[in-house]
Design a protein around this motif. Sequence first.
Motif, PDB file in Angstrom:
ATOM      1  N   HIS A  65       0.865  -1.174   0.000  1.00 10.44           N
ATOM      2  CA  HIS A  65       0.000   0.000   0.000  1.00 10.44           C
ATOM      3  C   HIS A  65       0.904   1.226   0.000  1.00 10.44           C
ATOM      4  O   HIS A  65       1.804   1.338   0.825  1.00 10.44           O
ATOM      5  N   LEU A  97      -2.696   0.521  -4.270  1.00 13.98           N
ATOM      6  CA  LEU A  97      -2.394  -0.862  -3.960  1.00 13.98           C
ATOM      7  C   LEU A  97      -1.566  -1.400  -5.121  1.00 13.98           C
ATOM      8  O   LEU A  97      -2.014  -1.388  -6.265  1.00 13.98           O
ATOM      9  N   THR A 104      -3.604  -0.259  -8.413  1.00 18.02           N
ATOM     10  CA  THR A 104      -4.987   0.164  -8.234  1.00 18.02           C
ATOM     11  C   THR A 104      -5.016   1.432  -7.400  1.00 18.02           C
ATOM     12  O   THR A 104      -4.460   1.470  -6.299  1.00 18.02           O
ATOM     13  N   GLU A 110      -6.862   3.240  -5.024  1.00 17.68           N
ATOM     14  CA  GLU A 110      -7.943   2.853  -4.120  1.00 17.68           C
ATOM     15  C   GLU A 110      -8.961   3.964  -3.909  1.00 17.68           C
ATOM     16  O   GLU A 110     -10.068   3.711  -3.460  1.00 17.68           O
ATOM     17  N   ASN A 123     -10.574   3.700  -7.655  1.00 18.16           N
ATOM     18  CA  ASN A 123     -10.749   2.301  -8.049  1.00 18.16           C
ATOM     19  C   ASN A 123     -10.323   2.031  -9.496  1.00 18.16           C
ATOM     20  O   ASN A 123     -10.727   1.040 -10.091  1.00 18.16           O
ATOM     21  N   THR A 139      -7.615   0.826 -12.261  1.00 16.05           N
ATOM     22  CA  THR A 139      -6.543  -0.159 -12.239  1.00 16.05           C
ATOM     23  C   THR A 139      -5.803  -0.152 -13.561  1.00 16.05           C
ATOM     24  O   THR A 139      -6.403  -0.074 -14.627  1.00 16.05           O
TER      25      THR A 139
END
Length: 185
Positions: free
Chosen positions: A89, A99, A110, A112, A115, A117
């Motif tokens: 993270h 992430l 990703t 976070e 969201n 990716t």
Amino acid sequence: MKRNKFTMAIVVLLCSCLMFSSCIGSFGLTSKLHNWNKGVGGNKFVSELVFLAFCILPAYELSVFADVIIFNSIEFWSGSNPIAENTQHLKGENGHDFLVKTHQNGYTITDETTNNTIELAFDDNDKSWSVETNGQSTKFMTFIDDNHVNMYNANGESMTIELSKAGVMAYQDMVKNNIAIFACK
């Protein structure tokens, strides 16, 4: 007398593990413990208190011992550490949390917060990196040799960049002049 023999056996075991594996390793268990400790409580003073408590308990000493004797030796002989992090993270400068998952041939990143990716994949056949997003794969870099790479723009045209400060600066100038490296739609 039995205690001296046991202590000597432990010393010999430790020395032989270090001598025969001759590996530094990634210290995956200790790294995980340390990363967890840095994030505990959300306050550097709480993290410091937990760190000191773990040194006294001896959580850090045991994790280093396990890494040196077991996990780093496994990593040396097998090529992978069963404890090493495959996911991290990270906090971005823009306040977003990311992430990052490590795969055999690249990374999945990703955001976070949004969201979104993207996938970064390395093709060992032609020594190139591609970015994959929304089902589209676009090559953005190919290694030519140890000192040069080809960087690709949105049209697939390449520019050879020397892996030096001057080469990177030339590439940055090209990007600033609105020539896209890759198209992420």
